[in-house]
Design a protein around this motif. Structure first.
Motif, PDB file in Angstrom:
ATOM      1  N   SER A   1      48.659  39.582  55.343  1.00 13.63           N
ATOM      2  CA  SER A   1      48.015  40.011  54.111  1.00 13.63           C
ATOM      3  C   SER A   1      46.584  39.417  54.267  1.00 13.63           C
ATOM      4  N   GLY A   2      45.537  40.359  54.301  1.00 13.08           N
ATOM      5  CA  GLY A   2      44.243  39.476  54.417  1.00 13.08           C
ATOM      6  C   GLY A   2      43.662  39.258  53.306  1.00 13.08           C
ATOM      7  N   LYS A   3      44.151  39.847  51.984  1.00 16.71           N
ATOM      8  CA  LYS A   3      43.626  39.617  50.696  1.00 16.71           C
ATOM      9  C   LYS A   3      44.224  38.116  50.455  1.00 16.71           C
ATOM     10  N   GLU A   4      45.554  37.892  50.810  1.00 22.94           N
ATOM     11  CA  GLU A   4      46.201  36.609  50.327  1.00 22.94           C
ATOM     12  C   GLU A   4      45.557  35.601  51.236  1.00 22.94           C
ATOM     13  N   ALA A   5      45.167  35.885  52.536  1.00 19.90           N
ATOM     14  CA  ALA A   5      44.555  34.753  53.328  1.00 19.90           C
ATOM     15  C   ALA A   5      43.106  34.559  52.779  1.00 19.90           C
ATOM     16  N   ALA A   6      42.384  35.342  52.115  1.00 22.26           N
ATOM     17  CA  ALA A   6      41.168  35.171  51.709  1.00 22.26           C
ATOM     18  C   ALA A   6      41.198  34.385  50.400  1.00 22.26           C
ATOM     19  N   ARG A   7      42.428  34.572  49.660  1.00 17.87           N
ATOM     20  CA  ARG A   7      42.754  33.680  48.401  1.00 17.87           C
ATOM     21  C   ARG A   7      42.862  32.273  48.706  1.00 17.87           C
ATOM     22  N   VAL A   8      43.452  32.278  49.807  1.00 16.26           N
ATOM     23  CA  VAL A   8      43.882  30.796  50.380  1.00 16.26           C
ATOM     24  C   VAL A   8      42.582  30.190  50.807  1.00 16.26           C
TER      25      VAL A   8
ATOM     26  N   ARG B   1      37.820  37.190  39.951  1.00 12.97           N
ATOM     27  CA  ARG B   1      38.119  36.813  38.515  1.00 12.97           C
ATOM     28  C   ARG B   1      39.665  36.660  38.300  1.00 12.97           C
ATOM     29  N   ARG B   2      40.584  37.689  38.954  1.00 12.86           N
ATOM     30  CA  ARG B   2      41.729  37.227  38.728  1.00 12.86           C
ATOM     31  C   ARG B   2      42.399  36.108  39.307  1.00 12.86           C
TER      32      ARG B   2
ATOM     33  N   GLU C   1      39.469  31.229  34.602  1.00 16.39           N
ATOM     34  CA  GLU C   1      38.802  30.484  33.568  1.00 16.39           C
ATOM     35  C   GLU C   1      37.519  29.725  34.318  1.00 16.39           C
ATOM     36  N   ARG C   2      37.303  29.834  35.595  1.00 15.80           N
ATOM     37  CA  ARG C   2      36.178  29.433  36.087  1.00 15.80           C
ATOM     38  C   ARG C   2      34.658  30.230  35.588  1.00 15.80           C
ATOM     39  N   GLU C   3      33.781  29.535  35.541  1.00 17.56           N
ATOM     40  CA  GLU C   3      32.418  30.393  35.419  1.00 17.56           C
ATOM     41  C   GLU C   3      31.904  30.750  36.580  1.00 17.56           C
ATOM     42  N   ILE C   4      31.920  32.280  36.777  1.00 16.45           N
ATOM     43  CA  ILE C   4      31.246  33.005  37.896  1.00 16.45           C
ATOM     44  C   ILE C   4      30.059  33.600  37.872  1.00 16.45           C
ATOM     45  N   VAL C   5      29.134  33.489  38.612  1.00 16.42           N
ATOM     46  CA  VAL C   5      27.966  33.803  38.735  1.00 16.42           C
ATOM     47  C   VAL C   5      27.854  34.782  40.158  1.00 16.42           C
TER      48      VAL C   5
ATOM     49  N   ARG D   1      31.879  43.039  30.137  1.00 15.28           N
ATOM     50  CA  ARG D   1      32.983  43.430  29.189  1.00 15.28           C
ATOM     51  C   ARG D   1      34.145  42.634  29.547  1.00 15.28           C
ATOM     52  N   LEU D   2      34.322  41.990  30.603  1.00 24.05           N
ATOM     53  CA  LEU D   2      35.695  40.972  30.883  1.00 24.05           C
ATOM     54  C   LEU D   2      36.021  40.135  29.794  1.00 24.05           C
ATOM     55  N   ARG D   3      37.013  39.706  29.647  1.00 18.89           N
ATOM     56  CA  ARG D   3      37.461  38.532  28.674  1.00 18.89           C
ATOM     57  C   ARG D   3      36.716  37.435  28.810  1.00 18.89           C
ATOM     58  N   ASN D   4      36.370  37.000  29.923  1.00 15.63           N
ATOM     59  CA  ASN D   4      35.742  35.788  30.666  1.00 15.63           C
ATOM     60  C   ASN D   4      34.407  36.351  31.398  1.00 15.63           C
ATOM     61  N   PRO D   5      33.386  36.907  30.861  1.00 15.86           N
ATOM     62  CA  PRO D   5      32.536  37.654  31.551  1.00 15.86           C
ATOM     63  C   PRO D   5      32.085  37.177  33.167  1.00 15.86           C
TER      64      PRO D   5
END
Length: 456
Positions: free
Chosen positions: A74-81, A190-191, A195-199, A217-221
């Protein structure tokens, strides 16, 4: 999600193959290559030397390429790591500043099905439009301060192929705009970090009301910063409703003057500020004026924002405007975040010059979708390796007579990683032929190794 390591699904008829090039680069991140992510019945396979992975005594080199074309990971899982490793090493706390941009991989051929005709950003100018055939990749990078380089680097970790409209029609898929891809990738980040601030910073291509409203509109924008047209339709906030008032709630108030008019108005009060690292250069004095407004266009959501108008006292660049979805952000902070975006262009150039981007010749669809993201992520992997070594001991910066630099660059980081890999005994194993022993002075070997590490 599939775990990010090879499985029995890859078609290898003889000895097992394993892709430990990712495992070696992310040795400290076992989550992508085993642990809780490993499925039952799957074994971690070894990437053996060519002489070891043989069929009838002959080397089978194609198995190295099957890691990209057939192995299930999974390239997505490798990106998360990879992102988790970058955050832990460089930004353990504070806001995560992400850059979103697209880059073009020039490819031709009938088997490159997802290619399209796009504007060539290198050869095109304001007066001349040049088209080229290729694949368009949208990338999300982490804009982080690298301590030993004393500057911000753009570290890619997540990429997606924005296929052409023609390819989407042929495959019966819904065509996605660049803003749709950007929203999908930002939502994924974001998922991962709820909880982290993202810019997020991007150029004017991503100045879309739908994208801005989705991030807001996200819960944590997600705070989004991009360019704003000087003729954008800005309005005052909608007035409050009175008790018992009939009709739909208003989306906007009275129309405000265009920013081009504000810039030319003699009564506009400008404030002089100092911006550090102005597009990779030294400090620069600029004049700014800022306020809040509502950006609205018929049929689209109304987005409240803070706009920042920037003027050069020396007159070297034209007046420009930025927008930020965080109404409380200071203009100095907005500008300092946005100018980091320029480092993405530097990263794309380094990946082409140093890591062989656009030199791959894969034809299978899976290999095409994996190779370019892997090369882009390799820039971040090299930076992580170099960061581990740089923090342990101070490294000497290599200089030339015609170019002076005070801090290490990516070429120094790449050379350092090569030295560390070459120093390992298993790197040069697998040769079974008997050879005469030749004594070479250590000083000569060191000079030769240093020259090879910096070879293009």
């Amino acid at each position: 999600d599939r775990s990010a390591h090879p499985t029995n699904h890859d078609d290898t008829s003889a000895d097992p193959v394993r892709a430990t090039f990712l495992k070696a680069c992310l040795g400290s991140c076992s989550g992508a290559f085993g642990g809780n992510h490993t499925r039952s019945g799957q074994e971690d396979r070894n990437l053996r030397p060519a002489s070891g992975g043989s069929r009838g005594g002959k080397a089978v080199l194609c198995r190295y390429h099957r890691v990209l074309s057939r192995a299930a990971w999974s390239g997505k899982e490798a990106a998360r790591v990879l992102l988790r490793s970058l955050v832990e090493a460089l930004i353990p706390d504070g806001a995560l500043v992400l850059g979103v941009d697209e880059t073009l991989e020039r490819r031709r051929g009938k088997k490159i099905a997802a290619k399209g005709l796009y504007r060539d950003p290198v050869r095109s100018t304001r007066e001349r439009f040049v088209k080229t055939s290729g694949l368009r990749w949208i990338c999300v990078v982490l804009l982080a301060e690298v301590p030993w380089a004393s500057r911000v680097w753009a570290l890619p970790f997540l990429s997606a192929l924005a296929y052409s409209e023609r390819y989407a029609k042929e495959q019966g898929k819904r065509h996605k705009k660049l803003t749709d891809w950007a929203w999908q990738l930002l939502l994924l980040v974001r998922r991962w970090y709820p909880e982290r601030e993202i810019v997020a910073v991007a150029d004017s291509t991503y100045a879309s009301l739908k994208l801005l409203e989705s991030c807001r509109r996200l819960r944590n924008p997600i705070t989004f910063i991009t360019r704003l047209r000087l003729d954008a339709a800005l309005y005052e906030p909608a007035p409050p409703r009175h008790p018992g008032q009939m009709g739909r709630p208003r989306l906007k108030g009275e129309r405000l003057p265009n920013l081009s008019v504000v810039a030319e108005d003699p009564s506009t009060v400008w404030r002089v500020i100092t911006v550090s690292n102005w597009y990779g250069k030294e400090k620069r004095l600029v004049e700014v004026v800022s306020d809040t407004a509502v950006w609205y266009s018929t049929g689209l959501p109304a987005v409240p924002l803070r706009w920042v108008l920037i003027r050069d006292p020396q007159g070297e660049f034209r007046t420009q405007a930025l927008l930020c979805t965080d109404l409380r952000a200071e203009p100095e902070r907005i500008i300092s975040w946005f100018v980091r975006r320029w480092q993405m262009e530097t990263t794309f150039q380094e990946v082409r010059q140093r890591l062989g981007f656009e030199t791959q010749r894969h034809w299978s669809q899976r290999a095409i979708q994996r190779t370019a993201p892997a090369l882009l992520a390799l820039f971040s992997v090299v930076t992580l390796f170099a960061h581990q070594q740089m923090t342990k001991s101070a490294q000497t910066v290599r200089r030339t007579a015609w170019y002076h630099k005070s801090y290490p660059t990516f070429s120094d980081a790449l050379a350092l990683v090569r030295k560390e890999l070459w120093a390992q005994e298993q790197t040069f194993c697998g040769s079974l032929r008997a050879a005469d022993t030749l004594k070479v002075p250590r000083q000569f070997v060191e000079r030769l190794t240093d020259a090879l590490c910096y070879a293009a």
